[in-house]
Enzyme design. Sequence first.
Site, PDB file in Angstrom:
ATOM      1  N   THR A 177     -29.959 -17.257  13.814  1.00 45.13           N
ATOM      2  CA  THR A 177     -29.852 -18.366  12.870  1.00 45.13           C
ATOM      3  C   THR A 177     -30.394 -19.659  13.477  1.00 45.13           C
ATOM      4  OG1 THR A 177     -27.845 -17.338  12.026  1.00 45.13           O
ATOM      5  CG2 THR A 177     -28.297 -19.601  11.335  1.00 45.13           C
ATOM      6  N   HIS A 202     -33.818 -12.353  14.573  1.00 47.60           N
ATOM      7  CA  HIS A 202     -33.115 -11.609  13.513  1.00 47.60           C
ATOM      8  C   HIS A 202     -33.651 -12.054  12.162  1.00 47.60           C
ATOM      9  CE1 HIS A 202     -29.414 -11.189  16.376  1.00 47.60           C
ATOM     10  NE2 HIS A 202     -30.349 -10.291  16.626  1.00 47.60           N
ATOM     11  N   MET A 295     -26.020 -16.887  15.529  1.00 49.86           N
ATOM     12  CA  MET A 295     -24.638 -16.445  15.385  1.00 49.86           C
ATOM     13  C   MET A 295     -24.400 -15.168  16.168  1.00 49.86           C
ATOM     14  SD  MET A 295     -23.538 -17.109  11.413  1.00 49.86           S
ATOM     15  CE  MET A 295     -24.918 -16.239  10.683  1.00 49.86           C
TER      16      MET A 295
END
Length: 358
Positions: A177, A202, A295
């Site tokens: 993130t 990600h 995260m």
Amino acid sequence: MKTIKVMIVDGSAVLRQVLSSVFEKEDGMEVIGVAADPVFAIEKMGKTWPDVLIVDIEMPRMDGITFLKKIMAEHPTPVIVFSTLTEKGSVATMQALAAGAVSVVTKPKLGLKLYLQESSEHLVRTVRTAAHAHLKRSGSSPSVTVPPKLTADAVLPAAEHVMEETTQTVIAIGTSTGGTLALETVLTALPRTSPGILIVQHMPEQFTEAFARRLDDICRISVTEARHGDQVMPGRALIAQGGRHMMLRRSGAQYYVDVVEGPPVSRHRPSVDVLFRSMAKFAGKNALGIIMTGMGDDGAKGLLEMHQMGALTIAQDEESCVVYGMPKEAIKLGAVDKIVALQQIAAEISACVNQTKL
């Protein structure tokens, strides 16, 4: 009749403006806020929580699928995903519905303003229906089986000995993130002579190729989505494909990447832990590992393995992180040599790349 509080989260100012005007004309509806990305939305929702969220997928700082999962895990709220990526049967549609979206509406790629005006009745009806949805917190149902959180052992055995040094340095970066802008900051500051770089960000699988192309357009180094067997070369960054793990492999004095299927590791695929373990196993002290905003804890254990094998390791500092999760967990494990601000990471790469760890 209770007023339905709506929040619109989309990078397009035109869409936010037109959608707001559509809903504000309706009795029993109120647009309590708009935001250009999920991070701004989270700040606003701390003051007043909406009854319905309208969310795009492609947004800066946090993609819509990640935002949707976060909302469903922490404060279940009816979410309507409104995106050009959600054509019938698309992967994005399946991901959005699996993550908990109550409805998916396809945004046209052309004629957006006219579409919004002509489809206002359908959009209003969709919001009213969504407002009556009954949601549960993700994972709270006893009938739902949460898959085990696998380690990198599920994909690659750990290193058993320290690799011999070579003259070629390899850099590995892991982020989640907030990572799209963070990577842009780092990579655009690197010279063409930079060592080869492997990156796990990600990101849903349909995004990584376009993300790599965008970075390639603005960077002096070459940036591409990784393909199985690609050689790691100076002046080139390879971004892991969404939905597949990327690992370093050594053949003689040369480095290559393997792009492989496999189970999610640390609940991610690609996983930073998998990349970092492969760096520890096949590059050892020839590597530089960098963990940035994100995260969770993916990458923390892998960075520790790199550290133990003699690699230099860097973590982004808390102040410059969008989410201080992954770097924090790596620091807690004792995996990090240096903690630096985002704007200094490129300089640290240049300073550290030819040095031997003390």
